[in-house]
Design a protein around this motif. Structure first.
Motif, PDB file in Angstrom:
ATOM      1  N   ALA A  44      -9.009 -12.520 -14.215  1.00 40.15           N
ATOM      2  CA  ALA A  44      -9.777 -12.624 -12.968  1.00 40.15           C
ATOM      3  C   ALA A  44     -10.618 -11.376 -12.730  1.00 40.15           C
ATOM      4  CB  ALA A  44      -8.843 -12.846 -11.792  1.00 40.15           C
ATOM      5  N   ASN A  45     -11.819 -11.607 -12.253  1.00 40.60           N
ATOM      6  CA  ASN A  45     -12.692 -10.519 -11.832  1.00 40.60           C
ATOM      7  C   ASN A  45     -12.463 -10.320 -10.338  1.00 40.60           C
ATOM      8  OD1 ASN A  45     -14.664  -8.669 -11.366  1.00 40.60           O
ATOM      9  ND2 ASN A  45     -16.377 -10.004 -11.896  1.00 40.60           N
ATOM     10  N   LEU A  46     -11.740  -9.281  -9.993  1.00 42.35           N
ATOM     11  CA  LEU A  46     -11.331  -9.067  -8.602  1.00 42.35           C
ATOM     12  C   LEU A  46     -12.344  -8.262  -7.800  1.00 42.35           C
ATOM     13  CD1 LEU A  46      -7.551  -8.366  -9.215  1.00 42.35           C
ATOM     14  CD2 LEU A  46      -8.656 -10.531  -8.673  1.00 42.35           C
ATOM     15  N   HIS A  47     -13.448  -7.871  -8.389  1.00 38.19           N
ATOM     16  CA  HIS A  47     -14.522  -7.143  -7.707  1.00 38.19           C
ATOM     17  C   HIS A  47     -14.014  -5.902  -6.987  1.00 38.19           C
ATOM     18  CE1 HIS A  47     -17.178 -10.444  -8.618  1.00 38.19           C
ATOM     19  NE2 HIS A  47     -16.331 -11.287  -8.058  1.00 38.19           N
ATOM     20  N   GLY A  48     -13.123  -5.153  -7.628  1.00 40.34           N
ATOM     21  CA  GLY A  48     -12.639  -3.904  -7.056  1.00 40.34           C
ATOM     22  C   GLY A  48     -11.435  -4.032  -6.139  1.00 40.34           C
ATOM     23  N   ALA A  49     -10.967  -5.237  -5.885  1.00 39.72           N
ATOM     24  CA  ALA A  49      -9.791  -5.413  -5.023  1.00 39.72           C
ATOM     25  C   ALA A  49      -8.540  -4.958  -5.773  1.00 39.72           C
ATOM     26  CB  ALA A  49      -9.645  -6.875  -4.609  1.00 39.72           C
ATOM     27  N   ARG A  50      -7.555  -4.556  -5.027  1.00 38.41           N
ATOM     28  CA  ARG A  50      -6.299  -4.146  -5.632  1.00 38.41           C
ATOM     29  C   ARG A  50      -5.565  -5.387  -6.156  1.00 38.41           C
ATOM     30  NH1 ARG A  50      -5.983   1.091  -4.484  1.00 38.41           N
ATOM     31  NH2 ARG A  50      -6.511   1.880  -2.440  1.00 38.41           N
ATOM     32  N   THR A  51      -5.104  -5.287  -7.382  1.00 32.01           N
ATOM     33  CA  THR A  51      -4.457  -6.424  -8.033  1.00 32.01           C
ATOM     34  C   THR A  51      -3.215  -6.868  -7.279  1.00 32.01           C
ATOM     35  OG1 THR A  51      -5.255  -5.579 -10.144  1.00 32.01           O
ATOM     36  CG2 THR A  51      -3.543  -7.243 -10.228  1.00 32.01           C
ATOM     37  N   TRP A  52      -2.405  -5.923  -6.823  1.00 30.01           N
ATOM     38  CA  TRP A  52      -1.155  -6.289  -6.164  1.00 30.01           C
ATOM     39  C   TRP A  52      -1.405  -6.995  -4.835  1.00 30.01           C
ATOM     40  CZ3 TRP A  52       0.194  -4.352  -1.416  1.00 30.01           C
ATOM     41  CH2 TRP A  52      -0.511  -3.231  -0.968  1.00 30.01           C
ATOM     42  N   VAL A  53      -2.489  -6.677  -4.155  1.00 28.64           N
ATOM     43  CA  VAL A  53      -2.814  -7.351  -2.890  1.00 28.64           C
ATOM     44  C   VAL A  53      -3.208  -8.798  -3.158  1.00 28.64           C
ATOM     45  CG1 VAL A  53      -4.398  -7.382  -0.916  1.00 28.64           C
ATOM     46  CG2 VAL A  53      -3.501  -5.212  -1.755  1.00 28.64           C
ATOM     47  N   VAL A  54      -4.037  -9.006  -4.173  1.00 27.68           N
ATOM     48  CA  VAL A  54      -4.460 -10.360  -4.528  1.00 27.68           C
ATOM     49  C   VAL A  54      -3.258 -11.191  -4.956  1.00 27.68           C
ATOM     50  CG1 VAL A  54      -5.854 -11.711  -6.147  1.00 27.68           C
ATOM     51  CG2 VAL A  54      -6.792  -9.630  -5.117  1.00 27.68           C
ATOM     52  N   LEU A  55      -2.391 -10.601  -5.783  1.00 24.65           N
ATOM     53  CA  LEU A  55      -1.192 -11.319  -6.225  1.00 24.65           C
ATOM     54  C   LEU A  55      -0.263 -11.633  -5.063  1.00 24.65           C
ATOM     55  CD1 LEU A  55      -0.317  -9.587  -9.595  1.00 24.65           C
ATOM     56  CD2 LEU A  55      -1.097 -11.921  -9.230  1.00 24.65           C
ATOM     57  N   ALA A  56      -0.111 -10.704  -4.151  1.00 26.73           N
ATOM     58  CA  ALA A  56       0.751 -10.945  -2.988  1.00 26.73           C
ATOM     59  C   ALA A  56       0.228 -12.111  -2.160  1.00 26.73           C
ATOM     60  CB  ALA A  56       0.857  -9.690  -2.143  1.00 26.73           C
ATOM     61  N   ILE A  57      -1.076 -12.165  -1.958  1.00 25.15           N
ATOM     62  CA  ILE A  57      -1.656 -13.256  -1.174  1.00 25.15           C
ATOM     63  C   ILE A  57      -1.532 -14.577  -1.914  1.00 25.15           C
ATOM     64  CG2 ILE A  57      -3.841 -14.168  -0.284  1.00 25.15           C
ATOM     65  CD1 ILE A  57      -4.588 -11.211   0.349  1.00 25.15           C
ATOM     66  N   GLN A  58      -1.764 -14.566  -3.222  1.00 25.89           N
ATOM     67  CA  GLN A  58      -1.736 -15.807  -3.980  1.00 25.89           C
ATOM     68  C   GLN A  58      -0.325 -16.329  -4.232  1.00 25.89           C
ATOM     69  OE1 GLN A  58      -4.065 -15.067  -7.551  1.00 25.89           O
ATOM     70  NE2 GLN A  58      -5.780 -16.183  -6.631  1.00 25.89           N
ATOM     71  N   LEU A  59       0.634 -15.457  -4.429  1.00 29.34           N
ATOM     72  CA  LEU A  59       1.965 -15.899  -4.841  1.00 29.34           C
ATOM     73  C   LEU A  59       2.980 -16.023  -3.707  1.00 29.34           C
ATOM     74  CD1 LEU A  59       2.330 -13.971  -8.207  1.00 29.34           C
ATOM     75  CD2 LEU A  59       1.615 -16.326  -7.826  1.00 29.34           C
ATOM     76  N   THR A  60       2.684 -15.496  -2.541  1.00 37.54           N
ATOM     77  CA  THR A  60       3.636 -15.574  -1.430  1.00 37.54           C
ATOM     78  C   THR A  60       3.999 -17.010  -1.042  1.00 37.54           C
ATOM     79  OG1 THR A  60       2.981 -13.417  -0.580  1.00 37.54           O
ATOM     80  CG2 THR A  60       4.052 -14.916   0.972  1.00 37.54           C
ATOM     81  N   PRO A  61       3.041 -17.939  -0.926  1.00 36.52           N
ATOM     82  CA  PRO A  61       3.443 -19.307  -0.576  1.00 36.52           C
ATOM     83  C   PRO A  61       4.399 -19.930  -1.596  1.00 36.52           C
ATOM     84  CG  PRO A  61       1.083 -19.047  -0.270  1.00 36.52           C
ATOM     85  CD  PRO A  61       1.573 -17.807  -0.950  1.00 36.52           C
ATOM     86  N   LEU A  62       4.171 -19.670  -2.875  1.00 38.66           N
ATOM     87  CA  LEU A  62       5.075 -20.204  -3.892  1.00 38.66           C
ATOM     88  C   LEU A  62       6.415 -19.472  -3.883  1.00 38.66           C
ATOM     89  CD1 LEU A  62       2.677 -20.760  -6.923  1.00 38.66           C
ATOM     90  CD2 LEU A  62       3.657 -22.488  -5.427  1.00 38.66           C
TER      91      LEU A  62
END
Length: 135
Positions: A44-62
């Motif tokens: 994924a191209n996160l455009h400078g976003a922190r990887t752990w923040v993106v993962l936390a948002i994406q994986l929390t519901p699961l």
């Protein structure tokens, strides 16, 4: 005129279907979890976003659903059908982007497999419990 209830299927008919749907739902759940994790970490191209923040948002519901899915709770499987729609929407949006088309289609297939298997597991599990209760 009141509608008569359909008779419940026999336990012998329900047991193999219950086992199959549970297995399919757990495998597709785990596959979706790993797929989203690996895509976010590796491609994924996160455009400078922190990887752990993106993962936390994406994986929390699961992640919220993991304990109930592992226990085989029918209600959690039903809630999984609602939650997986978030990932399905994300997959459809990705499928229309030429740079992420493969990701979108693979995620869509996993979402459909999880939705169908979790829904059928929930249905068979509730019928199984009603049959055991003597209905």
């Amino acid at each position: 005129m009141a509608r008569t209830a359909n008779p419940l299927p026999s336990l012998e008919w329900l047991e193999p279907r219950l086992k199959l749907m549970r297995t399919l739902s757990l495998w597709s759940f785990a596959a979706l979890l790993v797929f989203v994790l690996l895509w976010s970490l590796l491609f994924a191209n996160l455009h400078g976003a922190r990887t752990w923040v993106v993962l936390a948002i994406q994986l929390t519901p699961l992640a919220i659903l993991v304990p109930g899915m592992l226990r085989g709770n029918a209600r959690t499987h039903a809630w999984c059908c609602f939650v997986v729609n978030i990932y399905f929407i994300q997959a459809v949006l990705a499928a229309f982007d030429p740079n992420r088309m493969v990701y979108g289609w693979l995620q869509m297939i996993l979402c459909v497999a999880l939705f169908c298997s979790a829904m059928m597991y929930s249905r068979y599990r509730l019928q199984y419990e009603r049959k055991l209760a003597g209905e």
